[in-house]
Design an enzyme around this catalytic site. Structure first.
Site, short mmCIF file in Angstrom:
data_model
loop_
_atom_site.label_atom_id
_atom_site.label_comp_id
_atom_site.label_asym_id
_atom_site.label_seq_id
_atom_site.Cartn_x
_atom_site.Cartn_y
_atom_site.Cartn_z
CB SER A 124 -0.83 -0.06 1.06
OG SER A 124 -1.97 -1.42 1.30
NE ARG B 196 -9.88 -6.97 20.98
CZ ARG B 196 -11.08 -7.48 19.83
NH1 ARG B 196 -11.55 -9.06 19.87
NH2 ARG B 196 -11.08 -6.65 18.59
N PRO C 134 -22.61 -17.90 -12.05
CG PRO C 134 -20.48 -19.21 -13.02
CD PRO C 134 -21.12 -18.39 -13.49
CG HIS D 168 -21.94 -5.63 14.09
ND1 HIS D 168 -21.64 -5.88 12.01
CD2 HIS D 168 -20.66 -5.76 14.51
CE1 HIS D 168 -20.40 -6.26 12.34
NE2 HIS D 168 -19.17 -6.80 13.47
#
Length: 339
Positions: free
Chosen positions: A40, A100, A183, A243
């Site tokens: 990148s 975490r 497909p 979400h």
């Protein structure tokens, strides 16, 4: 005083959202650096409406002189570069699962447990929780404070953006293929995601749970209360952003839908939209780009002594990732990084 801020994974979904959120909220940064993998290098990413940043090579970058690092490039990359940044003196907010559950790393949702930031200097690292966990923790916190939650049963409906840009591309490509009778190819997800739901997020564990379900359980305990019992089923659905969670709780203290509405309406970071009409609840398609956690469908669960059910929705790239990380950075500069 302005800070030097570096964003690891700046070309990804969450990295771009972090840059946008920093600019929108006028974070006190004198310099912002965009970092990503070698492939990148030289790409351009936006910082706010007017500034363009050229992506630099993460592998060769020297973190000395950087005050805050926001990392969202995957656990394997974080395992290498987050300790390197912390050792150079930067304060790192990591959006991956790598740190975490480390007992010396605070796992922070600013509306829920900001007091845990006091331990950030042990490792120089703060962990951003799993996206679905963040949304649930924000909604549960005021209810737990008032009614003492004993048990949570949650089913998630998680958008493909939680799995990255390639996952979003796969949903788009599969949908187009179905419409033109081509497909249907799959590579990111184990089954077709277009016009389908997949009851698997991350890999399976020995007890039959997936790692995403395990994360929701252990992270909720670390953030909110180790005594809370959590049963999670995590499902990938064919939406691009946002979400949603269907949450059922049992509490120690008597609880009612009416009381819960009042408590949730007064809580930071929550917007209650709860009417028994077709427009009286919130869905993922409506909240892309929004910051709050939206709560709807609040109702009594009469099958248990003290039970409540509700629906919870938020932008997973915002509050479920980038916004939460930037809010942590704001708390750091306000309360902890004072010379």
């Amino acid at each position: 005083m302005g800070y030097t801020v570096a964003v690891i994974g700046a070309t990804g979904n969450v990295g771009r959202e972090i840059l946008q959120t920093l600019a929108e909220r006028k974070f006190p940064a004198d310099k912002v650096i965009a970092l990503a993998s070698e492939k990148s290098i030289g790409q351009e990413v936006s910082y706010g409406e007017d500034e363009i940043l050229k992506v630099q090579d993460l592998n060769k970058f020297d973190f000395h002189g950087v005050d805050i690092v926001l990392s969202s490039s995957g656990a394997k990359v974080s395992a290498i570069h987050v300790p390197r940044a912390a050792a150079a003196g930067a304060m790192v907010i990591d959006n991956t699962s790598q740190f975490r559950m480390d007992p010396d790393v605070p796992l922070v949702v600013p509306e829920v447990n900001p007091e845990t930031l006091v331990g950030y200097r042990k490792r120089g690292i703060i962990a951003n929780p799993n996206g679905a966990t963040i949304l649930m923790a924000v909604a549960l916190k005021p209810l737990h404070d008032r009614f003492k939650i004993r048990r949570v049963v949650v089913s998630t409906y998680q958008s493909v953006s939680g799995a990255g840009k390639e996952a979003m591309d796969e949903l788009f490509t599969q949908t187009r293929a179905i419409f033109v009778n081509d497909p249907v190819a799959k590579s990111v997800f184990p089954k077709q995601i277009a016009f389908n739901v997949i009851p698997q997020i991350d890999s399976f564990m020995e007890d039959g749970s997936t790692r995403e379900e395990w994360k929701m359980t252990v992270e909720t305990k670390k953030i909110l209360d180790p005594k809370i019992k959590v049963a999670a089923t995590c499902v990938r659905v064919p939406t691009f952003i946002g979400h949603a969670l269907s949450i059922n709780i049992e509490t120690e203290e008597p609880i009612s839908a009416e009381e819960a509405r009042l408590v949730l309406r007064a809580a930071p970071g929550i917007s209650v939209i709860d009417q028994q009409t077709g427009e009286g609840y919130v869905t993922p398609v409506e909240i892309a780009g929004e910051n709050p956690v939206f709560v709807s469908r609040i109702r009594d669960d009469i099958t248990v002594e003290n039970g409540l059910s509700f629906w919870c929705v938020a932008d997973n790239l915002r509050k479920g990732a980038a916004l939460n990380a930037v809010q942590i950075a704001e708390l750091l500069v306000r309360d902890h990084m004072v010379e």
